[in-house]
Scaffold this motif. Structure first.
Motif, mmCIF file in Angstrom:
data_model
loop_
_atom_site.group_PDB
_atom_site.id
_atom_site.type_symbol
_atom_site.label_atom_id
_atom_site.label_comp_id
_atom_site.label_asym_id
_atom_site.label_seq_id
_atom_site.Cartn_x
_atom_site.Cartn_y
_atom_site.Cartn_z
ATOM 1 N N MET A 1 44.977 51.331 66.059
ATOM 2 C CA MET A 1 46.217 51.755 66.270
ATOM 3 C C MET A 1 45.247 52.517 67.164
ATOM 4 O O MET A 1 44.414 53.264 67.070
ATOM 5 N N ALA A 2 45.920 52.658 68.246
ATOM 6 C CA ALA A 2 45.649 53.539 69.156
ATOM 7 C C ALA A 2 46.589 54.875 69.779
ATOM 8 O O ALA A 2 47.578 54.546 68.945
ATOM 9 N N ARG A 3 45.910 55.907 70.314
ATOM 10 C CA ARG A 3 47.120 57.157 70.564
ATOM 11 C C ARG A 3 47.347 57.226 71.724
ATOM 12 O O ARG A 3 45.600 57.144 72.939
ATOM 13 N N CYS A 4 48.276 57.486 71.793
ATOM 14 C CA CYS A 4 48.848 57.367 73.691
ATOM 15 C C CYS A 4 48.187 58.739 73.827
ATOM 16 O O CYS A 4 48.211 60.042 73.103
ATOM 17 N N GLU A 5 47.505 58.840 75.340
ATOM 18 C CA GLU A 5 46.185 60.360 75.632
ATOM 19 C C GLU A 5 47.667 61.518 75.910
ATOM 20 O O GLU A 5 47.554 62.131 76.704
ATOM 21 N N GLY A 8 50.668 61.409 72.417
ATOM 22 C CA GLY A 8 50.038 61.690 71.131
ATOM 23 C C GLY A 8 50.881 61.067 69.996
ATOM 24 O O GLY A 8 49.570 60.770 69.123
ATOM 25 N N ASN A 9 51.736 59.816 70.735
ATOM 26 C CA ASN A 9 51.883 58.960 69.606
ATOM 27 C C ASN A 9 50.515 57.889 69.234
ATOM 28 O O ASN A 9 50.306 57.414 69.768
ATOM 29 N N ASP A 10 50.631 57.549 68.057
ATOM 30 C CA ASP A 10 49.946 56.413 67.054
ATOM 31 C C ASP A 10 50.735 55.195 67.997
ATOM 32 O O ASP A 10 51.632 55.274 66.063
ATOM 33 N N TYR A 11 50.555 54.116 67.673
ATOM 34 C CA TYR A 11 51.341 53.005 67.914
ATOM 35 C C TYR A 11 50.006 51.354 68.523
ATOM 36 O O TYR A 11 49.425 51.765 68.747
ATOM 37 N N ARG A 12 50.797 50.701 67.480
ATOM 38 C CA ARG A 12 50.486 49.699 67.488
ATOM 39 C C ARG A 12 50.200 48.836 68.745
ATOM 40 O O ARG A 12 49.268 47.941 68.856
ATOM 41 N N MET A 13 51.421 49.356 69.491
ATOM 42 C CA MET A 13 51.545 48.511 70.827
ATOM 43 C C MET A 13 51.287 49.348 72.016
ATOM 44 O O MET A 13 51.621 49.316 73.710
ATOM 45 N N VAL A 23 39.312 54.355 81.734
ATOM 46 C CA VAL A 23 40.242 53.463 80.927
ATOM 47 C C VAL A 23 41.115 54.613 80.307
ATOM 48 O O VAL A 23 40.982 55.403 80.161
ATOM 49 N N HIS A 24 42.655 54.514 80.370
ATOM 50 C CA HIS A 24 43.420 55.444 79.737
ATOM 51 C C HIS A 24 44.650 54.421 78.576
ATOM 52 O O HIS A 24 45.181 53.297 78.816
ATOM 53 N N VAL A 25 45.084 55.009 78.371
ATOM 54 C CA VAL A 25 45.768 54.292 76.693
ATOM 55 C C VAL A 25 46.878 55.368 76.782
ATOM 56 O O VAL A 25 47.383 56.918 76.708
ATOM 57 N N PHE A 26 48.033 54.006 76.882
ATOM 58 C CA PHE A 26 49.417 54.787 76.726
ATOM 59 C C PHE A 26 50.389 53.876 75.766
ATOM 60 O O PHE A 26 50.235 52.562 75.443
ATOM 61 N N ASP A 27 51.601 54.735 75.646
ATOM 62 C CA ASP A 27 52.493 54.055 74.680
ATOM 63 C C ASP A 27 53.804 53.742 74.941
ATOM 64 O O ASP A 27 54.372 52.923 74.907
ATOM 65 N N CYS A 28 53.968 53.878 76.367
ATOM 66 C CA CYS A 28 54.568 53.381 76.889
ATOM 67 C C CYS A 28 54.399 53.294 78.733
ATOM 68 O O CYS A 28 53.980 54.755 79.054
ATOM 69 N N PHE A 29 55.305 53.163 79.847
ATOM 70 C CA PHE A 29 55.190 53.088 80.702
ATOM 71 C C PHE A 29 55.671 54.380 81.651
ATOM 72 O O PHE A 29 55.141 54.940 82.314
ATOM 73 N N GLN A 30 56.908 55.309 80.950
ATOM 74 C CA GLN A 30 56.959 56.650 81.362
ATOM 75 C C GLN A 30 55.876 57.501 80.566
ATOM 76 O O GLN A 30 55.578 58.309 82.123
ATOM 77 N N CYS A 31 55.224 57.137 79.738
ATOM 78 C CA CYS A 31 54.021 58.262 79.703
ATOM 79 C C CYS A 31 52.913 58.008 80.972
ATOM 80 O O CYS A 31 51.841 58.669 81.494
ATOM 81 N N ALA A 32 52.783 56.177 80.858
ATOM 82 C CA ALA A 32 52.344 56.161 81.975
ATOM 83 C C ALA A 32 52.041 56.632 83.130
ATOM 84 O O ALA A 32 50.937 56.939 84.610
ATOM 85 N N ILE A 33 53.907 56.396 83.712
ATOM 86 C CA ILE A 33 53.899 57.051 85.756
ATOM 87 C C ILE A 33 53.387 58.721 85.798
ATOM 88 O O ILE A 33 52.966 58.768 86.120
ATOM 89 N N HIS A 34 53.880 59.407 84.198
ATOM 90 C CA HIS A 34 53.586 61.168 84.166
ATOM 91 C C HIS A 34 52.513 61.209 84.520
ATOM 92 O O HIS A 34 51.715 62.384 85.722
#
Length: 77
Positions: A1-5, A8-13, A23-34
């Motif tokens: 699992m990786a952590r959203c930058e 901070g959510n540690d999420y399998r997807m 390289v940026h790691v996100f758990d959802c599009f909302q965080c990526a947009i932010h």
């Protein structure tokens, strides 16, 4: 699992975004947009659509670009 930058959510997807050599790691599009979306120089909205670039500055639309004195900018519909 990786952590959203962002959150901070540690999420399998989580997913990666590769941009400008980073390289940026996100758990959802909302965080990526932010984190990734540029900010309109006029109205300060996050630009999640095409937007407009003029003289190295980003705007959410032609109206905002013209309001900042940019000429020859039009929205195409």
């Amino acid at each position: 699992m990786a952590r959203c930058e962002v959150c901070g959510n540690d999420y399998r997807m989580t997913f990666e975004v590769h941009a400008q050599g980073n390289v940026h790691v996100f758990d959802c599009f909302q965080c990526a947009i932010h984190r990734m979306a540029p900010i309109c120089e006029h109205c300060r909205a996050q630009i999640i659509g095409q937007g407009v670039e003029a003289d190295g500055q980003f705007y959410c639309c032609a109206h905002c670009a013209r309001a900042e004195g940019k000429v020859g900018i039009v929205d195409h519909v």
